[in-house]
Design a protein around this motif. Structure first.
Motif, short mmCIF file in Angstrom:
data_model
loop_
_atom_site.label_atom_id
_atom_site.label_comp_id
_atom_site.label_asym_id
_atom_site.label_seq_id
_atom_site.Cartn_x
_atom_site.Cartn_y
_atom_site.Cartn_z
N LEU A 75 0.82 -1.20 0.00
CA LEU A 75 0.00 0.00 0.00
C LEU A 75 0.85 1.26 0.00
N SER A 76 1.96 1.23 0.75
CA SER A 76 2.81 2.42 0.80
C SER A 76 3.46 2.69 -0.55
N VAL A 77 3.82 1.62 -1.28
CA VAL A 77 4.39 1.81 -2.62
C VAL A 77 3.36 2.45 -3.55
N SER A 78 2.12 1.96 -3.45
CA SER A 78 1.06 2.52 -4.29
C SER A 78 0.81 3.98 -3.98
N LEU A 79 0.76 4.31 -2.70
CA LEU A 79 0.51 5.69 -2.33
C LEU A 79 1.70 6.59 -2.63
N THR A 80 2.91 6.02 -2.63
CA THR A 80 4.08 6.81 -3.01
C THR A 80 3.97 7.23 -4.47
N VAL A 81 3.47 6.32 -5.30
CA VAL A 81 3.25 6.67 -6.71
C VAL A 81 2.23 7.79 -6.82
N LEU A 82 1.16 7.71 -6.01
CA LEU A 82 0.16 8.77 -6.02
C LEU A 82 0.75 10.09 -5.57
N ALA A 83 1.62 10.03 -4.57
CA ALA A 83 2.26 11.25 -4.09
C ALA A 83 3.13 11.87 -5.17
N ALA A 109 3.53 14.31 2.26
CA ALA A 109 2.89 13.06 1.83
C ALA A 109 3.94 12.05 1.38
N SER A 110 4.90 12.51 0.58
CA SER A 110 5.95 11.62 0.09
C SER A 110 6.80 11.10 1.24
N ILE A 111 7.14 11.99 2.19
CA ILE A 111 7.98 11.58 3.32
C ILE A 111 7.27 10.56 4.19
N TYR A 112 6.01 10.81 4.52
CA TYR A 112 5.27 9.88 5.37
C TYR A 112 5.11 8.51 4.71
N MET A 113 4.85 8.51 3.42
CA MET A 113 4.67 7.23 2.73
C MET A 113 5.99 6.47 2.61
N LEU A 114 7.07 7.22 2.45
CA LEU A 114 8.39 6.58 2.43
C LEU A 114 8.70 5.98 3.80
N LEU A 115 8.38 6.70 4.87
CA LEU A 115 8.59 6.18 6.22
C LEU A 115 7.74 4.94 6.48
N TYR A 170 1.01 1.94 9.90
CA TYR A 170 -0.36 2.40 9.61
C TYR A 170 -0.48 3.90 9.82
N GLN A 171 0.06 4.40 10.93
CA GLN A 171 -0.04 5.82 11.23
C GLN A 171 0.68 6.66 10.17
N SER A 172 1.82 6.17 9.70
CA SER A 172 2.55 6.89 8.65
C SER A 172 1.73 6.93 7.36
N LEU A 173 1.10 5.81 7.03
CA LEU A 173 0.25 5.78 5.85
C LEU A 173 -0.93 6.73 5.99
N ARG A 174 -1.53 6.73 7.17
CA ARG A 174 -2.66 7.62 7.41
C ARG A 174 -2.25 9.09 7.27
N ASN A 175 -1.12 9.44 7.87
CA ASN A 175 -0.65 10.82 7.77
C ASN A 175 -0.33 11.19 6.33
N LEU A 178 -3.59 11.80 4.50
CA LEU A 178 -4.17 13.09 4.85
C LEU A 178 -3.44 14.23 4.15
N ALA A 179 -2.11 14.14 4.10
CA ALA A 179 -1.33 15.16 3.40
C ALA A 179 -1.65 15.14 1.91
N LEU A 180 -1.82 13.93 1.37
CA LEU A 180 -2.17 13.81 -0.05
C LEU A 180 -3.55 14.40 -0.31
N LEU A 181 -4.45 14.24 0.64
CA LEU A 181 -5.79 14.82 0.51
C LEU A 181 -5.71 16.34 0.47
N VAL A 182 -4.83 16.90 1.30
CA VAL A 182 -4.63 18.35 1.28
C VAL A 182 -4.09 18.79 -0.08
N VAL A 183 -3.18 17.99 -0.65
CA VAL A 183 -2.63 18.30 -1.97
C VAL A 183 -3.73 18.34 -3.02
#
Length: 213
Positions: A75-83, A109-115, A170-175, A178-183
Protein backbone atom coordinates in the motif's frame (compact mmCIF):
# COMPACT_ATOMS: atom_id res chain seq x y z
CA UNK A 1 -0.81 17.60 29.62
CA UNK A 2 2.46 15.74 29.18
CA UNK A 3 0.53 12.63 28.18
CA UNK A 4 -1.33 14.49 25.43
CA UNK A 5 1.90 16.03 24.17
CA UNK A 6 3.54 12.61 23.91
CA UNK A 7 0.46 11.23 22.17
CA UNK A 8 0.63 14.05 19.65
CA UNK A 9 4.33 13.23 19.13
CA UNK A 10 3.44 9.58 18.43
CA UNK A 11 0.76 10.57 15.94
CA UNK A 12 2.96 13.10 14.12
CA UNK A 13 6.20 11.07 14.13
CA UNK A 14 5.14 7.41 14.49
CA UNK A 15 8.45 5.93 13.32
CA UNK A 16 10.49 7.76 15.95
CA UNK A 17 7.98 6.86 18.66
CA UNK A 18 8.19 3.20 17.57
CA UNK A 19 12.00 3.19 17.71
CA UNK A 20 11.88 4.69 21.17
CA UNK A 21 9.39 2.11 22.46
CA UNK A 22 11.24 -0.72 20.76
CA UNK A 23 14.50 0.25 22.44
CA UNK A 24 12.79 0.26 25.83
CA UNK A 25 11.19 -3.17 25.28
CA UNK A 26 14.44 -4.72 24.04
CA UNK A 27 16.24 -3.33 27.10
CA UNK A 28 13.59 -4.75 29.43
CA UNK A 29 13.66 -8.21 27.82
CA UNK A 30 17.45 -8.37 28.14
CA UNK A 31 17.11 -7.71 31.89
CA UNK A 32 16.80 -11.21 33.35
CA UNK A 33 15.81 -9.98 36.79
CA UNK A 34 12.98 -7.86 35.35
CA UNK A 35 11.77 -10.74 33.16
CA UNK A 36 11.73 -13.07 36.17
CA UNK A 37 9.74 -10.51 38.16
CA UNK A 38 7.18 -9.72 35.44
CA UNK A 39 6.65 -13.39 34.52
CA UNK A 40 5.95 -14.53 38.11
CA UNK A 41 2.11 -14.50 37.67
CA UNK A 42 2.51 -16.73 34.59
CA UNK A 43 3.89 -19.52 36.80
CA UNK A 44 0.38 -20.11 38.12
CA UNK A 45 -0.54 -21.66 34.76
CA UNK A 46 -0.07 -25.35 34.01
CA UNK A 47 2.91 -26.43 31.93
CA UNK A 48 0.63 -27.54 29.11
CA UNK A 49 -1.15 -24.19 29.04
CA UNK A 50 2.18 -22.34 28.93
CA UNK A 51 3.33 -24.46 25.99
CA UNK A 52 0.09 -23.74 24.12
CA UNK A 53 0.39 -20.03 24.83
CA UNK A 54 3.98 -19.93 23.54
CA UNK A 55 2.85 -21.68 20.37
CA UNK A 56 0.03 -19.15 19.96
CA UNK A 57 2.48 -16.27 20.34
CA UNK A 58 4.75 -17.78 17.67
CA UNK A 59 1.81 -18.02 15.27
CA UNK A 60 0.76 -14.47 16.14
CA UNK A 61 4.28 -13.22 15.41
CA UNK A 62 4.18 -14.79 11.94
CA UNK A 63 0.78 -13.28 11.16
CA UNK A 64 1.80 -9.79 12.29
CA UNK A 65 5.00 -9.89 10.21
CA UNK A 66 3.13 -11.07 7.13
CA UNK A 67 0.48 -8.39 7.54
CA UNK A 68 3.05 -5.64 7.97
CA UNK A 69 5.42 -6.67 5.17
CA UNK A 70 2.79 -7.54 2.54
CA UNK A 71 -0.14 -5.21 3.08
CA UNK A 72 1.58 -2.12 4.41
CA UNK A 73 4.56 -2.24 2.07
CA UNK A 74 2.36 -2.78 -0.98
CA UNK A 75 0.00 0.00 0.00
CA UNK A 76 2.81 2.42 0.80
CA UNK A 77 4.39 1.81 -2.62
CA UNK A 78 1.06 2.52 -4.29
CA UNK A 79 0.51 5.69 -2.33
CA UNK A 80 4.08 6.81 -3.01
CA UNK A 81 3.25 6.67 -6.71
CA UNK A 82 0.16 8.77 -6.02
CA UNK A 83 2.26 11.25 -4.09
CA UNK A 84 4.66 11.51 -7.01
CA UNK A 85 1.72 12.05 -9.36
CA UNK A 86 0.45 14.78 -7.06
CA UNK A 87 3.87 16.40 -7.27
CA UNK A 88 3.44 16.60 -11.01
CA UNK A 89 -0.04 18.03 -10.52
CA UNK A 90 1.38 20.74 -8.25
CA UNK A 91 3.37 22.11 -11.19
CA UNK A 92 0.12 22.96 -12.94
CA UNK A 93 -1.34 24.78 -9.94
CA UNK A 94 -1.24 28.53 -10.65
CA UNK A 95 0.35 31.05 -8.31
CA UNK A 96 -2.10 31.71 -5.49
CA UNK A 97 -2.17 31.66 -1.67
CA UNK A 98 -2.72 27.88 -1.77
CA UNK A 99 0.23 27.02 -4.01
CA UNK A 100 2.83 27.04 -1.20
CA UNK A 101 0.62 24.93 1.06
CA UNK A 102 0.06 22.41 -1.71
CA UNK A 103 3.79 22.04 -2.35
CA UNK A 104 4.56 21.57 1.36
CA UNK A 105 1.74 19.04 1.80
CA UNK A 106 3.01 17.11 -1.22
CA UNK A 107 6.45 16.88 0.37
CA UNK A 108 4.99 15.66 3.66
CA UNK A 109 2.89 13.06 1.83
CA UNK A 110 5.95 11.62 0.09
CA UNK A 111 7.98 11.58 3.32
CA UNK A 112 5.27 9.88 5.37
CA UNK A 113 4.67 7.23 2.73
CA UNK A 114 8.39 6.58 2.43
CA UNK A 115 8.59 6.18 6.22
CA UNK A 116 5.67 3.74 6.07
CA UNK A 117 7.59 1.64 3.56
CA UNK A 118 10.77 1.75 5.64
CA UNK A 119 8.81 0.72 8.74
CA UNK A 120 7.15 -2.13 6.85
CA UNK A 121 10.52 -3.37 5.61
CA UNK A 122 11.50 -3.74 9.26
CA UNK A 123 9.22 -6.79 9.38
CA UNK A 124 11.84 -8.58 7.26
CA UNK A 125 14.36 -8.21 10.06
CA UNK A 126 14.48 -11.22 12.40
CA UNK A 127 13.59 -10.53 16.02
CA UNK A 128 14.55 -12.76 18.90
CA UNK A 129 12.31 -15.83 19.31
CA UNK A 130 11.71 -17.30 22.75
CA UNK A 131 10.42 -20.77 23.54
CA UNK A 132 11.90 -22.35 20.42
CA UNK A 133 14.80 -24.62 19.44
CA UNK A 134 17.13 -27.08 21.13
CA UNK A 135 18.20 -24.74 23.92
CA UNK A 136 14.53 -24.20 24.68
CA UNK A 137 13.99 -27.95 25.07
CA UNK A 138 17.01 -28.27 27.37
CA UNK A 139 16.05 -25.30 29.54
CA UNK A 140 12.45 -26.46 29.68
CA UNK A 141 13.63 -29.81 31.00
CA UNK A 142 15.63 -28.22 33.80
CA UNK A 143 13.55 -25.08 34.45
CA UNK A 144 10.04 -26.39 33.99
CA UNK A 145 7.16 -23.98 34.58
CA UNK A 146 9.47 -21.17 35.75
CA UNK A 147 11.43 -21.18 32.50
CA UNK A 148 8.29 -21.49 30.35
CA UNK A 149 6.77 -18.51 32.16
CA UNK A 150 9.79 -16.35 31.37
CA UNK A 151 9.87 -17.54 27.74
CA UNK A 152 6.19 -16.71 27.30
CA UNK A 153 6.57 -13.25 28.80
CA UNK A 154 9.62 -12.48 26.62
CA UNK A 155 7.85 -13.69 23.48
CA UNK A 156 4.82 -11.53 24.27
CA UNK A 157 7.10 -8.51 24.58
CA UNK A 158 8.67 -9.30 21.21
CA UNK A 159 5.21 -9.45 19.70
CA UNK A 160 4.52 -6.06 21.28
CA UNK A 161 7.42 -4.75 19.18
CA UNK A 162 5.80 -6.25 16.10
CA UNK A 163 2.44 -4.72 16.99
CA UNK A 164 3.96 -1.28 17.56
CA UNK A 165 5.79 -1.51 14.23
CA UNK A 166 2.58 -2.38 12.43
CA UNK A 167 0.80 0.51 14.15
CA UNK A 168 3.61 2.93 13.25
CA UNK A 169 3.42 1.88 9.59
CA UNK A 170 -0.36 2.40 9.61
CA UNK A 171 -0.04 5.82 11.23
CA UNK A 172 2.55 6.89 8.65
CA UNK A 173 0.25 5.78 5.85
CA UNK A 174 -2.66 7.62 7.41
CA UNK A 175 -0.65 10.82 7.77
CA UNK A 176 0.58 10.49 4.19
CA UNK A 177 -2.97 10.01 2.95
CA UNK A 178 -4.17 13.09 4.85
CA UNK A 179 -1.33 15.16 3.40
CA UNK A 180 -2.17 13.81 -0.05
CA UNK A 181 -5.79 14.82 0.51
CA UNK A 182 -4.63 18.35 1.28
CA UNK A 183 -2.63 18.30 -1.97
CA UNK A 184 -5.61 17.25 -4.04
CA UNK A 185 -7.98 19.74 -2.37
CA UNK A 186 -5.44 22.54 -2.76
CA UNK A 187 -4.90 21.68 -6.39
CA UNK A 188 -8.63 21.68 -7.12
CA UNK A 189 -9.07 24.99 -5.29
CA UNK A 190 -6.15 26.52 -7.18
CA UNK A 191 -7.44 25.38 -10.55
CA UNK A 192 -10.94 26.58 -9.65
CA UNK A 193 -9.60 30.01 -8.74
CA UNK A 194 -7.64 30.11 -11.98
CA UNK A 195 -10.73 29.21 -13.98
CA UNK A 196 -12.79 31.80 -12.12
CA UNK A 197 -10.19 34.49 -12.76
CA UNK A 198 -10.03 33.54 -16.43
CA UNK A 199 -13.83 33.76 -16.72
CA UNK A 200 -13.79 37.15 -14.99
CA UNK A 201 -11.12 38.47 -17.36
CA UNK A 202 -13.03 37.23 -20.39
CA UNK A 203 -16.24 38.82 -19.14
CA UNK A 204 -14.48 42.14 -18.51
CA UNK A 205 -12.96 42.09 -21.98
CA UNK A 206 -16.36 41.31 -23.49
CA UNK A 207 -17.94 44.18 -21.53
CA UNK A 208 -15.20 46.59 -22.62
CA UNK A 209 -15.71 45.63 -26.27
CA UNK A 210 -19.44 46.05 -25.87
CA UNK A 211 -18.98 49.53 -24.36
CA UNK A 212 -16.61 50.56 -27.16
CA UNK A 213 -19.09 49.47 -29.79
Amino acid sequence: MKQYAYRAFEEALPLFAFLRNKRKIMRDVSNKALVAEKSTPYAELDEGVLKDRIKEEHERATKIDEKTSKFTLGLSVSLTVLAAASGVLVKFVPENPYAGLVSIACGFASIYMLLAGVTALGALKTLAVYGYGTQHALRQKSGGVLYLSQALYAQERMNSVRHLRNEAAYQSLRNGFLALLVVLIGSVVGLTIQQSDSDTIRNNIALEKADES
